[in-house]
Design an enzyme around this catalytic site. Structure first.
Site, PDB file in Angstrom:
ATOM      1  N   HIS C  61       0.595  -1.091  -0.204  1.00  0.00           N
ATOM      2  CA  HIS C  61      -0.099   0.055  -0.050  1.00  0.00           C
ATOM      3  C   HIS C  61       1.333   1.410  -0.292  1.00  0.00           C
ATOM      4  O   HIS C  61       0.800   1.738   1.209  1.00  0.00           O
ATOM      5  CB  HIS C  61      -0.968   0.189   1.256  1.00  0.00           C
ATOM      6  CG  HIS C  61      -1.923   0.525   1.648  1.00  0.00           C
ATOM      7  ND1 HIS C  61      -3.453   1.111   1.817  1.00  0.00           N
ATOM      8  CD2 HIS C  61      -1.908   2.164   0.745  1.00  0.00           C
ATOM      9  CE1 HIS C  61      -3.601   2.539   1.998  1.00  0.00           C
ATOM     10  NE2 HIS C  61      -3.136   2.771   1.177  1.00  0.00           N
ATOM     11  N   HIS C  63       1.804   5.038  -2.341  1.00  0.00           N
ATOM     12  CA  HIS C  63       1.142   6.346  -3.267  1.00  0.00           C
ATOM     13  C   HIS C  63       2.485   6.550  -3.762  1.00  0.00           C
ATOM     14  O   HIS C  63       3.119   7.449  -3.502  1.00  0.00           O
ATOM     15  CB  HIS C  63       0.549   7.044  -2.705  1.00  0.00           C
ATOM     16  CG  HIS C  63      -0.538   6.807  -2.097  1.00  0.00           C
ATOM     17  ND1 HIS C  63      -2.037   6.927  -2.337  1.00  0.00           N
ATOM     18  CD2 HIS C  63      -1.329   6.043  -0.609  1.00  0.00           C
ATOM     19  CE1 HIS C  63      -2.881   5.685  -1.468  1.00  0.00           C
ATOM     20  NE2 HIS C  63      -2.287   6.055  -0.811  1.00  0.00           N
ATOM     21  N   LEU C  64       2.857   6.417  -5.159  1.00  0.00           N
ATOM     22  CA  LEU C  64       4.105   6.521  -5.769  1.00  0.00           C
ATOM     23  C   LEU C  64       3.903   8.161  -6.520  1.00  0.00           C
ATOM     24  O   LEU C  64       4.639   8.858  -7.162  1.00  0.00           O
ATOM     25  CB  LEU C  64       4.101   6.019  -7.086  1.00  0.00           C
ATOM     26  CG  LEU C  64       4.824   3.912  -5.969  1.00  0.00           C
ATOM     27  CD1 LEU C  64       5.347   3.483  -7.174  1.00  0.00           C
ATOM     28  CD2 LEU C  64       6.254   4.801  -5.314  1.00  0.00           C
ATOM     29  N   ARG C  65       2.823   8.665  -6.491  1.00  0.00           N
ATOM     30  CA  ARG C  65       2.425   9.743  -7.289  1.00  0.00           C
ATOM     31  C   ARG C  65       2.636  10.094  -8.924  1.00  0.00           C
ATOM     32  O   ARG C  65       2.376  10.851  -8.896  1.00  0.00           O
ATOM     33  CB  ARG C  65       2.552  10.905  -6.657  1.00  0.00           C
ATOM     34  CG  ARG C  65       2.555  10.791  -5.114  1.00  0.00           C
ATOM     35  CD  ARG C  65       0.897  10.322  -4.616  1.00  0.00           C
ATOM     36  NE  ARG C  65       0.877  11.540  -2.906  1.00  0.00           N
ATOM     37  CZ  ARG C  65      -0.343  10.716  -2.580  1.00  0.00           C
ATOM     38  NH1 ARG C  65      -1.056  10.783  -2.889  1.00  0.00           N
ATOM     39  NH2 ARG C  65      -0.126  11.058  -1.215  1.00  0.00           N
ATOM     40  N   ASN C  95      -4.686   6.879  -6.603  1.00  0.00           N
ATOM     41  CA  ASN C  95      -5.372   7.758  -6.960  1.00  0.00           C
ATOM     42  C   ASN C  95      -4.489   8.766  -7.767  1.00  0.00           C
ATOM     43  O   ASN C  95      -3.255  10.078  -7.033  1.00  0.00           O
ATOM     44  CB  ASN C  95      -5.936   8.294  -5.718  1.00  0.00           C
ATOM     45  CG  ASN C  95      -4.643   8.011  -4.642  1.00  0.00           C
ATOM     46  OD1 ASN C  95      -3.732   7.038  -4.440  1.00  0.00           O
ATOM     47  ND2 ASN C  95      -4.701   8.878  -3.221  1.00  0.00           N
ATOM     48  N   ASP C 153      -8.905   3.510  -3.190  1.00  0.00           N
ATOM     49  CA  ASP C 153      -8.363   3.823  -2.133  1.00  0.00           C
ATOM     50  C   ASP C 153      -8.079   5.800  -1.713  1.00  0.00           C
ATOM     51  O   ASP C 153      -7.671   6.327  -2.602  1.00  0.00           O
ATOM     52  CB  ASP C 153      -7.100   3.238  -1.530  1.00  0.00           C
ATOM     53  CG  ASP C 153      -6.333   4.207   0.024  1.00  0.00           C
ATOM     54  OD1 ASP C 153      -6.365   3.625   1.161  1.00  0.00           O
ATOM     55  OD2 ASP C 153      -5.424   5.034  -0.562  1.00  0.00           O
ATOM     56  N   HIS C 233      -5.537  -0.218   5.995  1.00  0.00           N
ATOM     57  CA  HIS C 233      -5.152   0.083   7.071  1.00  0.00           C
ATOM     58  C   HIS C 233      -6.193   0.279   8.296  1.00  0.00           C
ATOM     59  O   HIS C 233      -7.128   1.648   8.386  1.00  0.00           O
ATOM     60  CB  HIS C 233      -4.691   1.809   6.714  1.00  0.00           C
ATOM     61  CG  HIS C 233      -5.870   3.105   5.467  1.00  0.00           C
ATOM     62  ND1 HIS C 233      -6.942   2.792   5.945  1.00  0.00           N
ATOM     63  CD2 HIS C 233      -5.657   3.475   4.536  1.00  0.00           C
ATOM     64  CE1 HIS C 233      -7.292   3.067   4.377  1.00  0.00           C
ATOM     65  NE2 HIS C 233      -6.946   3.593   4.171  1.00  0.00           N
ATOM     66  N   ASN C 279      -5.130   9.757   7.501  1.00  0.00           N
ATOM     67  CA  ASN C 279      -6.258   8.651   8.007  1.00  0.00           C
ATOM     68  C   ASN C 279      -6.410   7.621   7.007  1.00  0.00           C
ATOM     69  O   ASN C 279      -6.412   7.395   6.167  1.00  0.00           O
ATOM     70  CB  ASN C 279      -7.356  10.036   6.010  1.00  0.00           C
ATOM     71  CG  ASN C 279      -8.741   9.643   6.592  1.00  0.00           C
ATOM     72  OD1 ASN C 279      -9.086   8.798   7.392  1.00  0.00           O
ATOM     73  ND2 ASN C 279     -10.141   9.331   5.188  1.00  0.00           N
ATOM     74  N   ASP C 306       1.050   3.281   3.853  1.00  0.00           N
ATOM     75  CA  ASP C 306       0.089   4.065   2.932  1.00  0.00           C
ATOM     76  C   ASP C 306       1.378   5.173   3.185  1.00  0.00           C
ATOM     77  O   ASP C 306       0.946   6.129   3.390  1.00  0.00           O
ATOM     78  CB  ASP C 306      -0.981   4.134   3.865  1.00  0.00           C
ATOM     79  CG  ASP C 306      -1.684   5.170   3.401  1.00  0.00           C
ATOM     80  OD1 ASP C 306      -1.996   5.341   2.225  1.00  0.00           O
ATOM     81  OD2 ASP C 306      -2.574   5.092   4.171  1.00  0.00           O
TER      82      ASP C 306
END
Lengths: 311, 178, 424
Positions: C61, C63-65, C95, C153, C233, C279, C306
């Site tokens: 989990h 986020h590589l953006r 996302n 997510d 999470h 979050n 996360d």
């Protein structure tokens, strides 16, 4: 004993002695407000910026008058007339204002903790005129000064605060200050307006009914209820709220016979308080406003600091 | 560090000096009509009450006494350091048309008197302001002169003069500290 | 290129191995595992004495953006941070901008990761188009393009009917659905956990029940539709108990927690610290204890970071305005090792949660050191002491709540497909 803080952000952060000093100074500042010439030269040449991100009549005017009575130059900035609408960050706004060399920034902001954020970034003094649901220290101080006027002391008082505690910065400042000075706060309101763990904020008792809270109280403090704010999910409507948590001449009888009634304003007559109480003999609401100027003069005076050369 | 102290006036000496000042005030003002005393906090206020008692002994009439705190009028407020507590100013009478005798314990640089005069002006337009001090120790930094002086004491700038009072705020003595 | 890792404490939950062994890597695969192995000619040797050798760690989990938010992180910097943290594989959430809800985005991520990434990148596709909760995305094609799971997510699928159908459809396509369990109405304008700290700070609270209710719904839907479900999470004692009960009933559910949920409480928010804003929010001591208990008894299957990089401009603002999330790839391993020190997990159990289980949940043929497996290997120095600093972090963003804090334990070597991609 002196006042060593650059900023006044929360009564929670001050000691009992510092709070007493501010109240004591305010008591002596009142003499200026009763003169024909309501001005002393103390802060001559100092610049105070009143930066109000939330609308306010009473607090902003009171700070402005306080600054002027101490001979400071005061400038008011509110979001509608500033670059906040152009998307400038608080940090940038403050740094730009700082470049104009103010001595004190008095700020009101909707977000709790914004003053701490600012204080870390700028060197001038910062006074909190209300941040979110966190604190409103000048209101807390003027409430206490008004109580002291009436009782001559601030310890051992039973103070009832009724209303939306969750969203009230006034309640938090009152609780912090009154607890440090040795009084006890009783809270009442619908459970929807009572934040978790509030009894751990100080000498606080959460009551299930309004009657329980105001029973034998020395002070009954009513908080503002706004249909726009609490109306959605916290209560059915203002009418029902008023029936169970409004202060009337009838339920005021549960308090001590000489109990004082207070309200931080602006009042919603007929909602949290009946007009008979607002305008009644036990109301000290206008006295609170009057004391507001003196308290804010004391705050401005003490943060602006002074190394006094010995004569 | 124990200060070296020299008594300049004992309680009798203070009493004599104040009685003389009281006579001088009466002579200068031809009586006590429209006369008020305003003491500078805190020593000056005590001495103003002493002078009022002397005047009452002589004339049989009470002269109004006020108290003025000059903290907010000081010219030496600076920086982010601690601030002195503000004392209470109590002038429960009008200054309009009155002859004001400003009372202080020790006259030194003159800055306190300057601040006190500014404060008095903000309280109303007195007919005149006169200055009475128990001790004048010199070293003036402003063009200010006392009308009534209990005792002139030449001092060095490093010395200090203290007027002591008892628990009832009555003067006990005046000492010079080196 | 051959590689011999000599004399380390090899922990491989897939084979129940915990012994001092040598591992020989050849052709990007594990060739042999055993005692006293000899390095073939020309082989590089890693002296792993005093070190721990595990199957490559997998963060399921992150986020590589990338694409679209490269000012926060991109596939290069994100995989560099992963390698520095000892991770050989990461699964990245959809996302991005645009959202990874179609095979074009998936293919972009896979291609860029292959050419420029340091570690394996497994994309996770969206459950719904734009993750806006209205219409199912093409899960079949996403899977074909290389997505290992689907998730919205960052947001829950609000519509229960749509969630039910998504679970059923994903089951049919053989792709795992990962739920972000949160009741948005209960969250409201909350910015931190609701409790004494939020009361004192005057910040709007997010009640734990916002997570619990959503978790309960997901579990009931998974049970009703007999579909596999993974819950991301997990942070509250309530949701952990719900998952524990569901597992006992035979619901096909797995879940993960993040290092901050077993390390920090909402006290970290004091001072209005935006690097403690995420979050789900940091909870209270009882929840931290429940997370540890859930890890210990196996209710919580995996530890995932996360990893949520944000630019300074998005964190250096008033608390309410700060974006949610913290970077975590480079601090996960030492924080996990704290659980071993505290006796919450054994070292093999920690390796399970950081490698074997995530591989199993996402059906990756990794997380093992069996002969013939892809040689993704992490060599850990459990005693390495270091301090988290902005300069020291490989991630493009520095939003860590542990800045300035001392850590013990770090990756010594991160080996992906037999190649050393990181060496401390």
């Amino acid at each position: 004993m002196g006042f060593k803080h650059k900023d006044i952000i929360a009564l929670k952060d001050l000691t009992k002695e510092e709070i007493e000093l501010l109240i004591g100074t305010a008591e002596n500042m009142r003499e200026i407000n009763s003169r024909d010439i309501k001005k002393v030269p103390t802060l001559r040449g100092k610049t105070i910026i009143n930066l109000f991100y939330e609308s306010s009549t009473r607090t902003r005017t009171s700070f402005e008058i306080a600054g002027k009575r101490l001979s400071a130059d005061t400038v008011n900035i509110s979001p509608s007339t500033s670059s906040a609408t152009k998307g400038e960050t608080l940090s940038d706004t403050a740094l730009n204002l700082l470049a104009m060399k103010p001595d004190i920034i008095v700020m009101r902001h909707a977000i709790s903790g914004s003053h701490y954020f600012l204080a870390k970034r700028i060197s001038c003094s910062i006074i909190n005129a209300g941040d979110g649901a966190h604190e409103h220290p000048s209101q807390g101080l003027l409430d206490m000064l008004t109580m002291k006027d009436r009782f001559g002391r601030l310890d051992g008082l039973k103070v009832a605060i009724i209303g939306d505690i969750t969203h009230s910065r006034v309640a938090r400042s009152d609780i912090a200050g009154l607890t440090k000075l040795g009084s006890h706060v009783y809270l009442a309101g619908p459970p929807t307006m009572m934040p978790p763990g509030v009894e751990r904020l100080g000498n606080v008792t959460v009551c299930t009914t309004m009657k329980e809270a105001i029973q034998d109280a020395d002070v009954v403090m009513m908080l503002r209820i706004q249909q726009e704010r609490q109306g959605k999910t916290l209560m059915p409507n203002a009418r029902e709220y008023s029936r169970y948590f409004g202060l009337t001449p009838e339920n005021l009888k549960f308090a001590k016979p000489d109990a004082m009634v207070m309200h931080p304003g602006p009042i919603n007559r007929g909602v949290e308080m009946s007009s008979y109480v607002v305008d009644g003999p036990q109301s000290h609401i206008l006295k609170q406003v009057e004391n507001g100027v003196a308290v804010r003069m004391a705050m401005l005076y003490h943060v602006s600091g002074g190394e006094l050369a010995t004569e | 560090m124990a200060d070296e102290q020299t008594v300049i006036l004992d309680s009798t000496g203070v009493k004599r000096a104040l009685t003389r000042i009281a006579h001088e005030i009466l002579e200068r003002n031809k009586g006590i009509a429209n006369l008020v005393l305003v003491g500078i906090r805190t020593g000056g206020v005590h001495l103003a009450h002493e002078l009022a008692r002397s005047l009452e002994e002589i004339e049989g009439v009470k002269v109004p006494v006020g108290a003025i705190d000059i903290t907010l009028y000081r010219d030496d407020i600076k920086g982010h350091a601690q601030h002195l507590p503000v004392g209470r100013t109590e002038i429960p009478f009008t200054l309009e048309g009155q002859k004001v005798v400003l009372v202080d314990d020790v006259l030194f640089t003159g800055r306190t008197i300057r601040a006190a005069m500014d404060a008095l002006m903000d309280h109303g337009r007195a007919t005149c302001i006169q200055l009475a001090v128990l001790i004048d120790r010199g070293h003036r930094e402003l063009p200010i002169r006392a009308d009534f002086v209990g005792r002139n004491v030449p001092t060095s700038i490093k010395e200090n003069i203290v007027v002591n009072f008892d628990a009832k705020d009555r003067p006990t003595d005046v000492v010079l500290k080196k | 290129m051959n590689l011999l890792i000599k004399g380390g404490r090899v922990i491989d939950p897939s084979q129940k191995i915990d012994d001092t062994l040598d591992i020989l890597v050849a052709g990007g695969k594990v060739k042999e595992i055993g005692k006293g192995l000899q390095a073939p000619a020309g082989a590089e040797t890693i002296d792993a004495k005093g070190l721990i050798v595990t199957p490559g760690l997998i963060d399921m989990h992150v986020h590589l953006r990338d694409p679209g938010l490269e000012y926060k992180e991109d596939i290069v910097t994100g995989t560099r941070a992963a390698a520095a943290g000892g991770f050989t594989s990461v699964a990245c959430m959809p996302n991005t901008k645009p959202v990874n809800d179609n095979k074009a985005v998936t293919s972009y991520i896979i291609a860029k990761a292959k050419s420029e990434g340091l570690v394996n990148v497994f994309p996770i596709g969206a459950i719904t188009y734009g993750s806006n909760g209205e219409r199912m995305a093409e899960m079949g094609e996403l899977k074909e393009a290389g997505c290992v799971a689907v998730s919205d997510d960052g947001k829950p699928v609000v519509n229960s009917e749509l969630m039910r159908r998504a679970l059923e459809y994903a089951r049919g396509m053989g792709i795992l659905l990962i739920s972000h369990a949160e009741d948005l109405c209960l969250v409201g304008e909350g910015v931190m956990n609701e409790g004494f700290t939020s009361t004192e700070l005057g910040l709007k609270g997010i009640p734990r029940v916002a997570e619990d209710i959503a978790t309960a719904r997901e579990l009931l839907l998974a049970e009703y539709t007999s579909s596999p479900l993974h819950i991301a999470h997990v942070s509250t004692s309530g949701s952990i108990q719900l998952i524990r009960d569901a597992k006992a009933r035979g619901v096909k559910v797995t879940c993960e927690t993040a290092p901050h949920y077993f390390t920090l409480t909402d006290d970290a928010v004091r001072g209005y610290n935006t690097n403690a804003k995420m979050n789900p929010p940091l909870r209270e001591a009882a929840d931290v204890a429940a997370v540890k208990a859930g890890l210990a008894d196996g209710t919580i299957d995996a530890i995932a970071t996360d990893h949520a990089p944000h630019h300074l401009d998005e964190k250096d603002v008033e608390f309410n305005l700060a974006l949610n999330g913290i970077v975590g790839l480079e601090t996960s391993l030492p924080l996990g090792l704290r659980l071993v020190t505290e006796g919450v997990l054994t070292l093999p159990a920690l390796v399970e949660k950081l490698s074997y289980n995530p591989a199993k949940i996402l059906s990756l043929e990794r997380g093992t050191l069996k002969a013939g497996a892809v040689a993704d290997i992490t060599v850990i120095d459990p005693n390495k002491e270091w301090t988290v600093t902005e300069e020291g972090l490989a991630s493009k963003s520095k939003n860590s709540p542990w800045l300035g804090e001392k850590m013990k334990g770090a990756a010594a070597y991160t080996i992906v497909g037999g190649k050393v991609v990181f060496k401390r």
